[in-house]
Enzyme design. Sequence first.
Site, mmCIF file in Angstrom:
data_model
loop_
_atom_site.group_PDB
_atom_site.id
_atom_site.type_symbol
_atom_site.label_atom_id
_atom_site.label_comp_id
_atom_site.label_asym_id
_atom_site.label_seq_id
_atom_site.Cartn_x
_atom_site.Cartn_y
_atom_site.Cartn_z
ATOM 1 N N ASP A 131 -3.688 2.630 -4.420
ATOM 2 C CA ASP A 131 -2.942 3.546 -3.535
ATOM 3 C C ASP A 131 -3.595 3.609 -2.155
ATOM 4 O OD1 ASP A 131 -1.389 4.056 -5.728
ATOM 5 O OD2 ASP A 131 -2.170 6.073 -6.104
ATOM 6 N N GLU A 185 -2.849 0.555 -0.016
ATOM 7 C CA GLU A 185 -1.489 0.591 0.530
ATOM 8 C C GLU A 185 -1.393 1.615 1.663
ATOM 9 O OE1 GLU A 185 0.892 -0.885 -3.480
ATOM 10 O OE2 GLU A 185 0.763 1.254 -3.059
ATOM 11 N N ASP A 192 3.078 0.023 0.873
ATOM 12 C CA ASP A 192 3.549 -0.769 -0.260
ATOM 13 C C ASP A 192 4.588 -1.794 0.215
ATOM 14 O OD1 ASP A 192 4.326 -1.388 -3.054
ATOM 15 O OD2 ASP A 192 6.114 -0.228 -2.585
ATOM 16 N N GLU A 228 1.323 5.550 1.737
ATOM 17 C CA GLU A 228 1.333 4.616 0.616
ATOM 18 C C GLU A 228 2.739 4.032 0.422
ATOM 19 O OE1 GLU A 228 0.670 6.577 -3.087
ATOM 20 O OE2 GLU A 228 1.203 4.777 -4.217
#
Lengths: 232, 232
Positions: free
Chosen positions: A121, A124, A52, A48
Site C-alpha cells: 500500500d 502505491e 495503484d 494508494e
Amino acid sequence: MFKQLQADLATDHHIHFNDLKLLEEALTQANYINEHPGYKGGDYQRLEFLGDAVMQQSTAVYLFKRFPNWDEGRLTELRISMVQTRAFAALSRELHLDRYVQLGRGEELSGARNRDSLLEDLWEAFIGALFLDQGQEVVMNFLEEMMFVKIDEGFYDQFVDYKSKLQEYLQRHGTVKIAYTKLDEQAISNNEQVFTIQVSVDGKPLATGEGKSTKDAEKMAARKAYQSLMNN
Amino acid sequence: MFKQLQADLATDHHIHFNDLKLLEEALTQANYINEHPGYKGGDYQRLEFLGDAVMQQSTAVYLFKRFPNWDEGRLTELRISMVQTRAFAALSRELHLDRYVQLGRGEELSGARNRDSLLEDLWEAFIGALFLDQGQEVVMNFLEEMMFVKIDEGFYDQFVDYKSKLQEYLQRHGTVKIAYTKLDEQAISNNEQVFTIQVSVDGKPLATGEGKSTKDAEKMAARKAYQSLMNN
C-alpha cells in the site's frame, strides 16, 4: 522526519520532491490520525487508489515498448509477476518507506511495519504522491531505475511458479511425462550443498538447474526449460 | 475504410490520427489475419493490453482530481462502474468501432460484431492506439469529452446495483427493515405508465423514485436514497 526522505530522494534519485505534506500523507495510516489530533493531513488511502492505477499503466507502457515482439499473453504474465504484493513490498523496503510510515499504536504492536500488505500500500501511495508532485515522466524514469532494471536481473522470477508453467505448457496438447532427476550433489561447506537437477519430458532432457536445495534446483531447471521453450 | 474513421475523428473530436496502420491494427481480429495473407499488420491484442492499463490510470487520475473529498471506497466504486464491459461496449458503439472491425469469418457468423465482450476489447485497443499516436494528454481530453461527462448524466448508474448497495449500507450495523412502497401509478399513454415508489427504512421514508416499471422506480428510489446518505 520527511525532510530526510526528501533529501534521500534528491541524493539517490535526483528527485526534488516539492510538497512535503503530500509525502507525509502517503506515509500516514488512518489510525495514526485518530490518535494524533494535531496532524492536519489525510491518510494514504486516496493516494494508494491513484498510485495503484499509475503502476498498472507505467508497467504496461514500459513492457509494451520494451518487448515489441511479445504477444499479450507473455506481457500479461510478466506484468503480473511485477505488479503484486511481494514485489512492491521489496521496493518499499529498498526506499526505506517502512522506517517512515506513521502507524496507529495497534498496527505498530501487531507488526504492520514489516507486513508485505502494508508495504505494498505504501509503495502505491508513494507512487501516487510522486505522480502528483512530479508528473508522469519523472515516475517513469524513477520506475525504470528502481523497478524495470530488475527484469534483466531475474528479480521477478522468484514470484513466478515455473514448475506449474512448464507443466501447463508441455501438457497443452495432452499428457506427457515430466521428470526431475538429480544429476549431482556437492558439499560446498560443512552446512551447504549444491544440487544439480535435470528436467526432462518423455525422457528427453530439457534443461538443468542448480540450487542449495533440490526444490530450488528444480525451480531453476523449470525456469530455464520454460524460458528456452518460449524463446524458440 | 480506416480513412473514414480517421476523418470522423478529425471532424467530431479534433483528433488528427497519424498512423493509419496503427488504427487498423486496433480494429483487426486474429482470425481475420489468418484468412487474409495479404494483411501485413498485427491483431488488436497487444494494443488491448496497453489500452486496458491506460483506461485504468486515466479514469483514476480524473476521479482523484474531480472528487477531492471522496474517500477511496467511493472512488473505487465509481471507477468499477465506469471501467467495465458494458460501459466500454457502449463507447465503442458511439464511435462506430463495430462498423470498422475486421473479423474472421467464424466470428462474423457467430455475431461477434455486436458482442459486448468484443466491443470492450476494441475500445481498449483503440485507446492503446490513441495513446501511442497522440500521447496521454489527447487521451485524457478525448475521454473527458466521450466518457467522463457521462458521470454527471448518470450514465454509469445503470451498471450499479443500488438496491444491494443501499441494503448493505443500511444493514452495516445489523438488520433493519427496508420497504419499497408504491405511492402512485399514472398512465401517460395507451401503453405506458409511470410508477412512483418510496423506499423507507424501519418505517422512515428515505427517497422516492419514478420509472416506467415498478422495478425501474425502485432502482431510482434506491439510488436517490443511497446517494443522499453518502453525501451527508
